[in-house]
Design an enzyme around this catalytic site. Structure first.
Site, PDB file in Angstrom:
ATOM      1  N   HIS A   1       0.888  -1.273   0.106  1.00  0.00           N
ATOM      2  CA  HIS A   1      -0.090   0.055   0.004  1.00  0.00           C
ATOM      3  C   HIS A   1       1.008   1.231   0.024  1.00  0.00           C
ATOM      4  O   HIS A   1       0.739   2.099  -1.015  1.00  0.00           O
ATOM      5  CB  HIS A   1      -0.961   0.053   1.308  1.00  0.00           C
TER       6      HIS A   1
ATOM      7  N   HIS B   1       3.511   7.128   5.366  1.00  0.00           N
ATOM      8  CA  HIS B   1       2.309   7.794   5.811  1.00  0.00           C
ATOM      9  C   HIS B   1       1.586   6.897   6.793  1.00  0.00           C
ATOM     10  O   HIS B   1       0.497   7.697   7.419  1.00  0.00           O
ATOM     11  CB  HIS B   1       1.434   7.874   4.381  1.00  0.00           C
TER      12      HIS B   1
ATOM     13  N   GLU C   1       0.681   6.257  12.599  1.00  0.00           N
ATOM     14  CA  GLU C   1      -0.847   5.956  13.156  1.00  0.00           C
ATOM     15  C   GLU C   1      -0.879   4.202  13.402  1.00  0.00           C
ATOM     16  O   GLU C   1      -1.493   3.931  14.311  1.00  0.00           O
ATOM     17  CB  GLU C   1      -1.545   6.281  12.100  1.00  0.00           C
ATOM     18  N   ASP C   2      -0.066   3.431  12.589  1.00  0.00           N
ATOM     19  CA  ASP C   2      -0.480   2.069  12.858  1.00  0.00           C
ATOM     20  C   ASP C   2       0.836   1.169  13.443  1.00  0.00           C
ATOM     21  O   ASP C   2       0.597   0.037  13.743  1.00  0.00           O
ATOM     22  CB  ASP C   2      -0.619   1.401  11.401  1.00  0.00           C
TER      23      ASP C   2
ATOM     24  N   ASP D   1     -22.006  14.818 -26.351  1.00  0.00           N
ATOM     25  CA  ASP D   1     -20.568  15.084 -26.010  1.00  0.00           C
ATOM     26  C   ASP D   1     -20.232  13.879 -25.378  1.00  0.00           C
ATOM     27  O   ASP D   1     -19.282  14.130 -24.431  1.00  0.00           O
ATOM     28  CB  ASP D   1     -20.466  16.369 -25.415  1.00  0.00           C
TER      29      ASP D   1
HETATM   30 MN    MN Z   1      -2.936   4.613   3.879  1.00  0.00          MN
END
Ligand code: MN
Length: 743
Positions: free
Chosen positions: A61, A86, A90-91, A272
């Site tokens: 990921h 990222h 948090e994890d 269109d």
């Molecule tokens: Mn993520």
């Protein structure tokens, strides 16, 4: 199946190398390349025990997010590092301090922003939309936070099939609601389109598949058309020696769906559905002149639609979009949109401002800063594309909150089932208490109107208005409920006091003496819980004088029995009379061969017009033999007709209007509209003065700012009535005129 660790390790490396393939051209600095490697190693280690819902190693990921950031957004080393990391704070066990130690303050700040923002976006059940802009601005000191967040969401959307259905719906609708508009605003056109299409796939799976199928089926025809259409253009451009590429661009599934769903245009009629795009490979200083040259080639070959020229070259859009759009008539009689732009413009259009700096001489970091400043300006600018945001709010399909606007454009959050009255109380309890009606998107609606996201609501108040009991049936916020209840309680107390005075007056008039001890007997008799309730009902007229009289009579045991027996015997006599009447009528009328002619003075049989549907000449009618009222003429469309025809077919006779007697027939209409001063006067004037129609009764009711008038009047026939109704419909303020059966 147990995954082979060695095989997985190799797959992780393969994916990482793929990422580097896109990152290296943008990251020439060796030190920065080292940092990327370090970030990768830390992330692999931190996530090593974790797996995604699909069962794959979690690290896939962050690698994928990093690849989106570099490949699809064109961001640099810092963003790649942050994307890789990222989810770690948090994890996993890693802390922000660790990150700062390894990568310095900038990366740490971005990771911090990402961690906080995921709390705002993902964990709270309801997105605080009114604070949306604020959140974006404060938590994203660095716009890279938002961009990585969008990349994160894009990858999650791409792998959504592994989620539970309810999660899919939540994530997909949130994406439509928040991320797609955000991507749009940041000029990330491709990502925006993909987010929308993926969301639709989960929110409306059948509709999505149907559009995909239709696109597939119509592909050959479309491609042949595009070939034929572009062939002469190519020939001319080649002669002029321009370097270019021509593509046919199909509209996204989502925007096709939007057209079908919101505008009611069937797939086959979307003109269109694709556009022709001419991308010129040209130095920046020659862009404008070559684009206009190309424009003149296209419009020499095909007739342009005068009002469909969009010049975003002289006036680029706020999100950086530059392009020239012209709609022309093809030889097959179809309008075709042609988009002309340079390669640079095309890249900016598809990938956002990130693509800009590629074309700047300046170094990477300052170019990104410059870009960030422009994006911040965009976000801070409230007026800009406000409409786009409103539209985006309307797509919010599955959340339990809605976002609506005051007339001044201020945003309010309400529960999904909120009504106009809830909104009034949301503004102020005083506005709620005196709420008379509401205008939603400039249309008058009742107080019970269910609001939708994106609605703009104006509340109409009157000092005479007070909270009503039935309001409780349609308010849904606890605030409104509590306020209404409190006001009603006050009101009830007041009415009960009045009721008590009324009650005492009534008793005096009836020559009964009120003994305060009677109150318990009274409560038992009327089955009421307390004194206040009793006096309230008297005050409201729910308990009538007759009922009070009855109570005292019964209590006084006054000849009740004789009254009852008398009544019963009278009823029996009436029944007998009725039966005789009916038999003679049936005898008199030989059914089958004959047809009842209404309006013919020669006709010997009596008939009357049924009051339940009030037929008038011109209506299709039938006669119905009643027991003691002769023949009644009903409209075929009478609400009672089905029942009469099916249960009493033997009593039905054919009937038809004849003759043109200048008789007038009673009928009724209802007129609805917006309650304006003088409207009743206008309506009645039209009826009596202009149309010379006699009215028998007239009643106007005004509620929630909408009036409803019931008028009974005498007309000659349906033609006459229709003419009148048409005229009434044209009175300003009148929204509907309907005939009613019951006059
Ligand atoms: Mn993520």
């Amino acid at each position: 199946m147990i995954p082979d660790p060695e095989q997985e390790r190799r797959e992780i490396l393969r994916r990482y190398k793929e990422l580097l393939k896109y990152a290296y051209p943008l990251v020439p600095d060796r030190e920065e390349r080292k940092q990327i490697k370090k970030a990768f190693q830390i992330a692999v280690d931190a996530h090593k025990e974790m797996r995604r819902k699909s069962g794959e190693p979690y690290i896939y990921h962050p690698i994928a997010v990093a690849q989106i950031v570099v490949q699809e957004m064109g961001l640099g080393a810092t963003s790649v590092i942050c994307a890789l990391l990222h989810d770690v704070v948090e994890d996993t066990e890693l802390t922000l301090e660790d990150i700062e130690k390894f990568f310095g303050p900038t990366v740490a700040r971005i990771i911090d922003g990402l961690t906080k923002i995921s709390g705002v976006f993902d964990n709270t059940k309801s997105i605080q939309a009114e604070n949306f802009r604020k959140i974006v601005l404060t938590l994203s000191e660095d716009i890279r936070v938002i961009l990585i967040k969008i990349a994160d969401r894009l990858h999650n959307m791409r792998t959504l099939e592994h989620m539970r259905r309810d999660k899919q719906l939540k994530i997909a609708s949130e994406t439509l609601f928040l991320y797609a508009p955000l991507a749009h605003r940041l000029g990330l056109y491709n990502i925006k389109t993909e987010l929308e299409d993926l969301s639709l796939k989960y929110v409306e799976p059948e509709a999505y598949q149907e559009i995909i199928n239709k696109l597939e089926k119509s592909k050959d025809v479309r491609e042949r058309f595009i070939r034929q259409f572009t062939q002469p253009i190519k020939k001319k451009l080649d002669e002029m020696g321009l370097v270019y590429e021509i593509k046919g661009r199909t509209k996204s599934v989502y925007s096709i769906w939007n057209k079908i769903h919101n505008k009611g245009v069937p797939f086959e009629e979307i003109y269109d559905i694709f556009a022709i795009r001419i991308i010129l490979d040209v130095p920046q200083q020659l862009e404008k002149s070559e684009i206009w040259k190309t424009y003149s080639v296209v419009t020499d070959l095909y007739q342009p639609k005068p009002d469909r020229l969009r010049d975003w070259i002289s006036f680029p859009r706020a999100n950086g979009y530059e392009s020239l759009h012209v709609t022309v008539m093809s030889p097959t009689g179809k309008w075709v949109e042609v988009q002309i732009r340079s390669k640079r413009m095309d890249e900016v259009a598809e990938r956002g401002y990130a693509a800009h700096w590629k074309y700047k001489e300046s170094n990477t970091e300052t170019a990104i800063d410059e870009w960030i400043t422009r994006i911040r300006e965009l976000l801070e600018n409230k007026e800009e594309e406000a409409v786009d945001f409103v539209d985006a709010f309307k797509l919010n399909l599955y959340t339990d909150e809605i976002y609506v606007f005051t007339p001044k454009g201020e945003l309010k959050t309400l529960p999904a089932n909120a009504t106009a009255l809830d909104f009034a109380y949301e503004i102020h309890s005083d506005v709620g208490d005196h709420c008379l009606g509401a205008k939603v998107n400039n249309k008058l609606v009742p107080l019970s109107y269910r609001l939708n996201s994106g609605d703009q609501i104006e509340i109409i108040t009157s000092q005479k208005q007070t909270p009503k009991e039935d309001w409780l049936n349609f308010v849904n916020t606890s605030k409104a409920k509590a306020k209404i209840k409190a006001a009603l309680k006050e009101e009830k107390k007041r009415i009960a006091e009045e009721g008590k005075a009324i009650f005492e007056r009534k008793l005096r008039r009836l020559n009964f003496n009120f003994n305060p001890e009677d109150i318990n007997t009274l409560l038992k008799y009327f089955k009421l819980p307390d004194e206040q309730e009793f006096f309230y009902r008297v005050g409201k007229g729910i308990i009538t004088s007759q009922q009070i009289k009855n109570f005292y009579r019964e209590e006084g045991k006054k000849s009740w029995y004789s009254y009852l027996t008398n009544r019963l015997s009278r009823k029996a006599t009436k029944k007998k009379e009725e039966k005789e009447n009916f038999d003679s009528l049936l005898k008199k009328f030989d059914r089958g061969s004959e047809q009842l002619l209404i309006g013919d003075s020669e006709e010997k049989i009596d008939y009357t017009l049924a009051p339940c549907c009030n037929p008038i000449p011109g209506d299709e009618v039938f006669g119905f033999v009643t027991i003691n009222d002769g023949i009644k003429i009903h409209k075929i469309s009478c609400p009672n007709a089905i029942q009469l025809l099916s249960n009493y077919a033997y009593r039905v006779v054919k009937a038809k209007w004849v003759g043109a007697e200048t008789l007038s027939f009673l009928t009724g209409i209802t007129v609805k509209g917006i309650d304006e001063v003088g409207i009743v006067n206008k309506i009645t004037k039209l009826i009596s003065n202009q149309m010379k129609v006699n009215m028998r009764s007239l009643s106007f009711d005004s509620n929630d700012g909408i009036f409803e008038g019931k008028i009974t009047l005498f007309v000659q026939d349906t033609r006459h009535l229709n003419e009148l109704m048409e005229k009434l419909k044209r009175v300003p303020g009148v929204t509907s005129v309907e005939r009613i059966d019951q006059a």
